[in-house]
Design a protein around this motif. Structure first.
Motif, PDB file in Angstrom:
ATOM      1  N   TYR A 139      35.049   1.475  49.971  1.00  0.00           N
ATOM      2  CA  TYR A 139      33.657   1.468  49.522  1.00  0.00           C
ATOM      3  C   TYR A 139      33.476   2.544  48.459  1.00  0.00           C
ATOM      4  O   TYR A 139      33.838   3.698  48.677  1.00  0.00           O
ATOM      5  N   GLU A 140      32.887   2.181  47.352  1.00  0.00           N
ATOM      6  CA  GLU A 140      32.446   3.171  46.389  1.00  0.00           C
ATOM      7  C   GLU A 140      31.173   3.792  46.947  1.00  0.00           C
ATOM      8  O   GLU A 140      30.232   3.078  47.304  1.00  0.00           O
ATOM      9  N   ILE A 141      31.159   5.121  47.064  1.00  0.00           N
ATOM     10  CA  ILE A 141      29.958   5.809  47.548  1.00  0.00           C
ATOM     11  C   ILE A 141      29.511   6.814  46.489  1.00  0.00           C
ATOM     12  O   ILE A 141      30.264   7.154  45.584  1.00  0.00           O
ATOM     13  N   TYR A 142      28.269   7.265  46.609  1.00  0.00           N
ATOM     14  CA  TYR A 142      27.662   8.083  45.569  1.00  0.00           C
ATOM     15  C   TYR A 142      27.467   9.520  46.048  1.00  0.00           C
ATOM     16  O   TYR A 142      27.014   9.758  47.173  1.00  0.00           O
ATOM     17  N   GLU A 143      27.804  10.450  45.167  1.00  0.00           N
ATOM     18  CA  GLU A 143      27.711  11.875  45.514  1.00  0.00           C
ATOM     19  C   GLU A 143      26.304  12.276  45.943  1.00  0.00           C
ATOM     20  O   GLU A 143      26.145  13.057  46.879  1.00  0.00           O
ATOM     21  N   HIS A 144      25.275  11.730  45.308  1.00  0.00           N
ATOM     22  CA  HIS A 144      23.908  12.183  45.588  1.00  0.00           C
ATOM     23  C   HIS A 144      23.430  11.806  46.993  1.00  0.00           C
ATOM     24  O   HIS A 144      22.523  12.445  47.520  1.00  0.00           O
ATOM     25  N   ASN A 145      24.012  10.789  47.607  1.00  0.00           N
ATOM     26  CA  ASN A 145      23.598  10.453  48.984  1.00  0.00           C
ATOM     27  C   ASN A 145      24.798  10.234  49.901  1.00  0.00           C
ATOM     28  O   ASN A 145      24.713   9.538  50.895  1.00  0.00           O
ATOM     29  N   LYS A 146      25.905  10.893  49.559  1.00  0.00           N
ATOM     30  CA  LYS A 146      27.137  10.786  50.337  1.00  0.00           C
ATOM     31  C   LYS A 146      26.942  11.220  51.789  1.00  0.00           C
ATOM     32  O   LYS A 146      27.421  10.553  52.703  1.00  0.00           O
ATOM     33  N   GLY A 187      39.786   7.225  40.062  1.00  0.00           N
ATOM     34  CA  GLY A 187      39.186   6.694  38.843  1.00  0.00           C
ATOM     35  C   GLY A 187      37.802   7.244  38.560  1.00  0.00           C
ATOM     36  O   GLY A 187      36.942   6.522  38.056  1.00  0.00           O
ATOM     37  N   GLY A 188      37.561   8.488  38.931  1.00  0.00           N
ATOM     38  CA  GLY A 188      36.274   9.114  38.670  1.00  0.00           C
ATOM     39  C   GLY A 188      35.170   8.744  39.645  1.00  0.00           C
ATOM     40  O   GLY A 188      34.009   9.064  39.418  1.00  0.00           O
ATOM     41  N   ARG A 189      35.515   8.040  40.715  1.00  0.00           N
ATOM     42  CA  ARG A 189      34.484   7.686  41.708  1.00  0.00           C
ATOM     43  C   ARG A 189      34.910   8.161  43.084  1.00  0.00           C
ATOM     44  O   ARG A 189      36.091   8.306  43.373  1.00  0.00           O
ATOM     45  N   THR A 190      33.920   8.397  43.931  1.00  0.00           N
ATOM     46  CA  THR A 190      34.170   8.785  45.313  1.00  0.00           C
ATOM     47  C   THR A 190      34.237   7.515  46.152  1.00  0.00           C
ATOM     48  O   THR A 190      33.415   6.612  46.002  1.00  0.00           O
ATOM     49  N   GLU A 191      35.233   7.464  47.022  1.00  0.00           N
ATOM     50  CA  GLU A 191      35.423   6.280  47.857  1.00  0.00           C
ATOM     51  C   GLU A 191      35.550   6.668  49.331  1.00  0.00           C
ATOM     52  O   GLU A 191      36.101   7.710  49.667  1.00  0.00           O
ATOM     53  N   PHE A 192      35.037   5.805  50.167  1.00  0.00           N
ATOM     54  CA  PHE A 192      35.236   5.868  51.616  1.00  0.00           C
ATOM     55  C   PHE A 192      36.203   4.734  51.937  1.00  0.00           C
ATOM     56  O   PHE A 192      35.950   3.578  51.576  1.00  0.00           O
ATOM     57  N   ALA A 214      15.806   2.223  51.986  1.00  0.00           N
ATOM     58  CA  ALA A 214      14.468   2.650  51.560  1.00  0.00           C
ATOM     59  C   ALA A 214      14.392   4.167  51.436  1.00  0.00           C
ATOM     60  O   ALA A 214      13.745   4.694  50.526  1.00  0.00           O
ATOM     61  N   GLU A 215      15.065   4.874  52.319  1.00  0.00           N
ATOM     62  CA  GLU A 215      15.004   6.337  52.327  1.00  0.00           C
ATOM     63  C   GLU A 215      15.937   6.977  51.299  1.00  0.00           C
ATOM     64  O   GLU A 215      15.584   7.977  50.666  1.00  0.00           O
ATOM     65  N   HIS A 216      17.142   6.441  51.139  1.00  0.00           N
ATOM     66  CA  HIS A 216      18.172   7.102  50.333  1.00  0.00           C
ATOM     67  C   HIS A 216      18.612   6.325  49.098  1.00  0.00           C
ATOM     68  O   HIS A 216      19.435   6.813  48.334  1.00  0.00           O
ATOM     69  N   GLY A 217      18.110   5.116  48.920  1.00  0.00           N
ATOM     70  CA  GLY A 217      18.549   4.290  47.797  1.00  0.00           C
ATOM     71  C   GLY A 217      19.872   3.615  48.104  1.00  0.00           C
ATOM     72  O   GLY A 217      20.376   3.658  49.233  1.00  0.00           O
ATOM     73  N   LEU A 218      20.432   3.016  47.082  1.00  0.00           N
ATOM     74  CA  LEU A 218      21.705   2.319  47.218  1.00  0.00           C
ATOM     75  C   LEU A 218      22.782   3.289  47.668  1.00  0.00           C
ATOM     76  O   LEU A 218      22.970   4.335  47.059  1.00  0.00           O
ATOM     77  N   MET A 219      23.479   2.956  48.756  1.00  0.00           N
ATOM     78  CA  MET A 219      24.466   3.864  49.331  1.00  0.00           C
ATOM     79  C   MET A 219      25.901   3.423  49.096  1.00  0.00           C
ATOM     80  O   MET A 219      26.826   4.219  49.252  1.00  0.00           O
ATOM     81  N   VAL A 220      26.104   2.167  48.749  1.00  0.00           N
ATOM     82  CA  VAL A 220      27.450   1.632  48.545  1.00  0.00           C
ATOM     83  C   VAL A 220      27.452   0.809  47.267  1.00  0.00           C
ATOM     84  O   VAL A 220      26.572  -0.019  47.053  1.00  0.00           O
TER      85      VAL A 220
END
Length: 117
Positions: free
Chosen positions: A8-15, A47-52, A86-92
């Protein structure tokens, strides 16, 4: 036994919120309701992205398909995703899903990788 690789590509701002949701809700539902067997879980940067990344183990492909179908239709999981989105935005972002079939010379051929399995 077969294994399933999920990336899963995950995002630093809501990791942190993603990990809390997966740890406290997704993994619990997957294990207790649908008998998902987790081998291991990791976080990586590629590749410059954070993954789970995680690996599941299944007795066969039919069991995997049935369990995933049940999870995707689960009302509790649907509501958790709605609330956390709704609380954190797109997480994956991008999700990669691969079925890993051991070759006949693999050291894991025919045996479980699940601790205690």
């Amino acid at each position: 036994m077969i294994q399933q690789l999920r990336i899963y590509e995950i995002y630093e701002h809501n990791k942190a919120a993603f990990h809390a949701r997966f740890r406290d809700h997704a993994a619990r539902i997957m294990r207790t309701k649908y008998d998902f067997k987790f081998v291991a879980m990791w976080e990586t940067t590629f590749g410059g992205r954070t993954e789970f990344v995680y690996v599941l183990e299944w007795p066969d492909e039919a069991t995997k398909i049935a369990a995933w179908s049940a999870l995707m239709a689960d009302a509790e999981w649907t509501e958790i995703k709605r609330v956390t989105h709704a609380e954190h935005g797109l997480m994956v972002g991008t999700i990669e899903d691969r079925l890993l079939m051991p070759v006949d010379y693999s050291p894991v051929q025919g045996r479980s990788l699940v601790p205690g399995g």
